[in-house]
Motif scaffolding. Structure first.
Motif, short mmCIF file in Angstrom:
data_model
loop_
_atom_site.label_atom_id
_atom_site.label_comp_id
_atom_site.label_asym_id
_atom_site.label_seq_id
_atom_site.Cartn_x
_atom_site.Cartn_y
_atom_site.Cartn_z
N PRO A 150 0.80 -1.38 0.07
CA PRO A 150 -0.06 -0.10 -0.01
C PRO A 150 0.75 1.21 0.02
CG PRO A 150 -0.19 -1.13 1.97
CD PRO A 150 0.60 -2.12 1.06
N LEU A 151 1.96 1.34 0.66
CA LEU A 151 2.66 2.62 0.85
C LEU A 151 3.48 2.72 -0.79
CD1 LEU A 151 4.82 2.42 4.18
CD2 LEU A 151 2.51 3.45 3.54
N LEU A 152 3.79 1.82 -1.34
CA LEU A 152 4.45 2.14 -2.71
C LEU A 152 3.04 2.44 -3.55
CD1 LEU A 152 6.44 -1.07 -3.22
CD2 LEU A 152 7.20 1.16 -2.94
N ASN A 153 2.09 1.84 -3.33
CA ASN A 153 0.98 2.09 -4.45
C ASN A 153 0.38 3.84 -4.11
OD1 ASN A 153 -2.40 2.45 -4.37
ND2 ASN A 153 -1.66 1.32 -5.98
N LEU A 154 0.53 4.27 -2.85
CA LEU A 154 0.24 5.46 -2.54
C LEU A 154 1.38 6.37 -3.07
CD1 LEU A 154 -1.32 5.03 0.97
CD2 LEU A 154 -2.55 5.59 -1.05
N VAL A 155 2.46 6.19 -2.94
CA VAL A 155 3.50 7.34 -3.51
C VAL A 155 3.73 7.02 -4.88
CG1 VAL A 155 6.12 7.60 -3.20
CG2 VAL A 155 4.61 7.13 -1.11
N ASN A 156 3.81 5.99 -5.50
CA ASN A 156 4.28 5.72 -6.82
C ASN A 156 3.55 6.80 -7.93
OD1 ASN A 156 6.33 4.04 -7.98
ND2 ASN A 156 5.48 2.43 -6.75
N PHE A 157 2.46 6.73 -8.12
CA PHE A 157 1.48 7.26 -9.15
C PHE A 157 1.57 8.80 -8.44
CE2 PHE A 157 -2.46 9.06 -10.44
CZ PHE A 157 -2.00 9.25 -11.94
N ALA A 158 1.36 8.98 -7.15
CA ALA A 158 1.39 10.57 -6.67
C ALA A 158 2.46 11.28 -7.07
CB ALA A 158 1.23 10.43 -5.08
N SER A 159 3.61 10.58 -6.94
CA SER A 159 4.98 11.24 -7.08
C SER A 159 4.94 11.49 -8.59
CB SER A 159 6.19 10.79 -6.54
OG SER A 159 6.07 10.39 -4.95
N LEU A 160 4.70 10.42 -9.45
CA LEU A 160 4.83 10.40 -10.87
C LEU A 160 4.01 11.74 -11.65
CD1 LEU A 160 6.29 9.26 -13.17
CD2 LEU A 160 4.03 7.88 -13.52
N VAL A 161 2.79 11.84 -10.91
CA VAL A 161 1.81 12.86 -11.51
C VAL A 161 2.19 14.16 -11.14
CG1 VAL A 161 -0.04 12.74 -10.02
CG2 VAL A 161 -0.47 13.36 -12.04
N ALA A 162 2.60 14.12 -9.70
CA ALA A 162 3.13 15.67 -9.40
C ALA A 162 4.25 16.13 -10.20
CB ALA A 162 3.41 15.63 -7.73
N THR A 163 5.31 15.15 -10.42
CA THR A 163 6.51 15.63 -11.06
C THR A 163 6.13 16.17 -12.64
OG1 THR A 163 7.62 13.93 -10.00
CG2 THR A 163 8.59 14.91 -11.91
N ASN A 164 5.28 15.32 -13.32
CA ASN A 164 4.75 15.69 -14.46
C ASN A 164 3.93 16.98 -14.41
OD1 ASN A 164 4.28 15.06 -17.31
ND2 ASN A 164 2.28 14.20 -16.86
N ALA A 165 3.05 17.30 -13.66
CA ALA A 165 2.67 18.50 -13.24
C ALA A 165 3.62 19.95 -13.18
CB ALA A 165 1.68 18.73 -12.07
N ALA A 166 4.67 19.37 -12.34
CA ALA A 166 5.77 20.47 -12.34
C ALA A 166 6.57 20.88 -13.46
CB ALA A 166 6.88 19.82 -11.09
N ARG A 167 6.81 19.51 -14.23
CA ARG A 167 7.53 19.79 -15.39
C ARG A 167 6.57 20.72 -16.45
NH1 ARG A 167 11.71 16.66 -16.79
NH2 ARG A 167 11.24 16.64 -18.97
N HIS A 168 5.28 20.50 -16.56
CA HIS A 168 4.50 21.25 -17.71
C HIS A 168 4.54 22.87 -16.79
CE1 HIS A 168 2.99 17.44 -18.88
NE2 HIS A 168 2.28 18.26 -20.03
N ARG A 169 4.31 23.01 -15.68
CA ARG A 169 4.47 24.33 -15.05
C ARG A 169 5.72 25.08 -15.42
NH1 ARG A 169 2.08 28.28 -14.24
NH2 ARG A 169 0.57 27.70 -12.96
N PHE A 170 6.77 23.96 -15.37
CA PHE A 170 8.27 24.84 -15.70
C PHE A 170 8.22 25.46 -17.34
CE2 PHE A 170 12.50 24.34 -17.42
CZ PHE A 170 13.25 25.17 -16.68
N VAL A 171 7.40 24.36 -18.00
CA VAL A 171 7.57 24.79 -19.71
C VAL A 171 6.62 26.16 -19.55
CG1 VAL A 171 7.28 24.15 -22.04
CG2 VAL A 171 8.19 22.53 -20.37
#
Length: 569
Positions: A150-171
């Protein structure tokens, strides 16, 4: 949401401090069956209370970049705080395991909670890097084993999509409004709601589209922005276009002092004025009547919230003139239109032409501020599209981004792992022919060292009992596995990365979980602190992750000790 308690005396008090996870499916059953078979083996062998330490970390930054945003911690801590099995869950586990499992094991599960567990983590919203533990979980090996999946499930996608959002914001840049449009394309309801929350943390301004009311409810209305009043109109879709006659034509002014009895005629009057001027592309032909009717109907329904989708027929010959006619009629009554949305075509060209049209309207009819009318663009946007628009030149104020954002189209998973690093005080290491998969053993502390310019220089891991790096004192930083990569660093600032968010019954002070907005602010601030060459889209400079000299020596001592020695014949 939280009680102001720094010490948690027992498991029951722990559960009372924090709410349950947002998703009701996050229970002790959200795990692999083999975690329970392992827990039974520990229990059967009398090893279930052995004190274990696990690190949760990832091995590579996503999307070809050199940074990641850590997200999902709040849900992890809520899960740990509320970890308790009910009779129905225990009965299901009994049915799922072998019939040879003894009854005593299920009695053990009945009493099991996380009161003996301690959870340390880097604050959520932080910029993080490979190999550095995002979380360190300590406790009886059987219960910590049950937390892995459950910890891996809760962190993996959350961190991935937050990073994706941050990259879009940067551009996109700081000045643009970013709106998450992903509900229809997300991987199911849970993927949509999770993406809404973590896109907001990653720097998007609003993720509460009118079609995503569930996110607004579950996340306590946090997902609000100054632009939120216009979000319903972003979905004023093509289906509103209808040639039906408008029956109710009256509209009260914004201040309530007067009533326009025939708003439809007022709109038509403005359209005729627009068509009469030479620069208008509609001056030589008619705009689409059903589109004008739809815009007028929507304005009558939402006069203080009018933002129109203008690309149904022809943007410049119909959509823009029709929008302006309605917007100017609303202006006469004291309302201000929200703007337009472009969902197809050449966004750079159309946004530029629309801006010129708005500026001409402002100049021709003396309407202050009309030239700055908001322009929103959508249509399967991604990092590459935003970058291309920047290079071409455009007049877009806001972006609605969906599919490529919430599905993390260019990378399916982050690849976090959960590895045993110590058991009963004895360090453990995982070896592999692939060096990137070799774990860093023992209970560790992690620090971020800053240079004279204020940028982070390097993250360093040390053994728990080593002295804390001091400002102004030189420290040797070594690559964990490459002998030749090493450097002395004289830090001007030192951050201790791991904080205690769940002390169990240890009596240690607990760091309070921040609000969603505080986590978002942390993310934005940390990204601004990073050196620009680490952040760029193409060929970013890798950020350095290191270990202390003592930890380096210990890793390689343990490696040689544990690796089998071959024999040649």
């Amino acid at each position: 949401m939280e009680a102001n308690a720094n010490h948690l005396p027992n498991g029951e008090a722990a559960a009372a401090v924090l709410d349950s996870p947002t998703n009701p499916m996050v229970t002790p059953l959200l795990t692999d069956l083999y975690q329970y078979t392992m827990a039974y083996a520990y229990w059967k062998g009398g090893k279930h209370n052995d004190r274990a330490v696990f690190d949760l970390y990832f091995r590579r930054n996503p999307f070809g970049g050199e940074y990641t945003i850590f997200a999902g911690l709040e849900e992890c801590i809520k899960f740990i705080a509320n970890f308790k099995m009910n009779e129905g869950e225990i009965s299901f586990i009994r049915q799922s395991l072998s019939g040879s499992c003894e009854d005593g094991f299920f009695d053990y599960l009945r009493e099991l909670d996380c009161s003996e567990v301690e959870a340390y983590a880097i604050p959520e919203g932080s910029v993080v890097f490979p190999k550095v533990p995002l979380m360190r979980i300590e406790g009886p090996v059987a219960v910590v084993q049950l937390l892995e999946t459950p910890l891996l499930n809760l962190v993996n996608f959350a961190s991935l999509v937050a990073t994706n959002a941050a990259r879009h914001r940067f551009v996109a840049g700081k000045s643009k409004m970013l709106l998450e449009f992903g509900l229809r394309r997300a991987q199911g309801p849970d993927g949509a709601i999770t993406a809404s929350k973590y896109c907001y943390i990653g720097g998007f301004d609003a993720t509460r589209m009118a079609s995503c009311l569930t996110a607004m409810l579950l996340l306590d209305g946090y997902l609000v922005s100054p632009f939120a009043e216009h979000i319903p109109m972003l979905l004023s879709a093509h289906l509103w276009l209808s040639p039906d006659e408008i029956i109710e034509k009256s509209l009260k002014s914004a201040d309530g002092s007067t009533i326009c009895e025939d708003f439809v005629s007022l709109v038509q009057t403005w359209l005729n004025k627009i068509k009469a001027v030479q620069w208008s592309k509609s001056s030589n032909g008619d705009t689409n009547h059903s589109e004008l009717t739809a815009f007028t109907s929507y304005a009558l329904a939402f006069p203080d919230n009018f933002l129109a989708l203008v690309d149904t027929y022809d943007v410049m010959r119909s959509g823009i003139p029709n929008f302006c006619a309605v917007a100017l009629a609303l202006n006469d009554l004291g309302y201000k239109a929200g703007g337009i949305r472009l969902d197809s075509g050449d966004l750079a060209y159309l946004s530029s032409e629309a801006r010129k049209f708005f500026q001409s309207i402002e100049k021709e009819f003396c309407i202050p501020g009309f030239g700055k009318t908001n322009i929103t663009a959508s249509n399967d946007l991604n990092e590459e599209t935003l970058d291309a628009l920047n290079k071409q030149g455009h007049e877009v104020d806001s972006y609605g981004i969906g599919t490529y954002l919430v599905t993390c189209y260019s990378q399916a998973a982050l690849g976090c792992v959960f590895k045993l690093v110590e058991i009963n005080g004895e360090p453990r290491i995982k070896l592999s022919e692939d060096v990137s998969k070799v774990s860093i053993p023992c209970k560790k502390r992690s620090y971020r060292l800053y240079g004279k310019e204020g940028y982070p220089l390097v993250d360093i891991m040390t053994r728990e009992n080593e002295p804390i790096p001091k400002v102004g004192e030189r420290i040797l930083c070594r690559h964990p596995f490459n002998e030749s990569k090493r450097a002395f660093v004289v830090p001007q600032k030192v951050d201790d990365l791991l904080k205690c968010y769940w002390p169990g019954t240890s009596g240690k002070p607990r760091v309070e979980l921040p609000s969603l907005n505080e986590t978002r602010e942390r993310c934005i601030n940390q990204l601004e602190q990073m050196r620009p060459d680490h952040m760029r889209r193409l060929n970013p400079t890798p950020y350095k992750v290191s270990v202390s000299a003592k930890l380096y020596d210990f890793i390689h001592f343990l490696w040689l000790n544990e690796a089998p020695v071959g024999e040649l014949q």
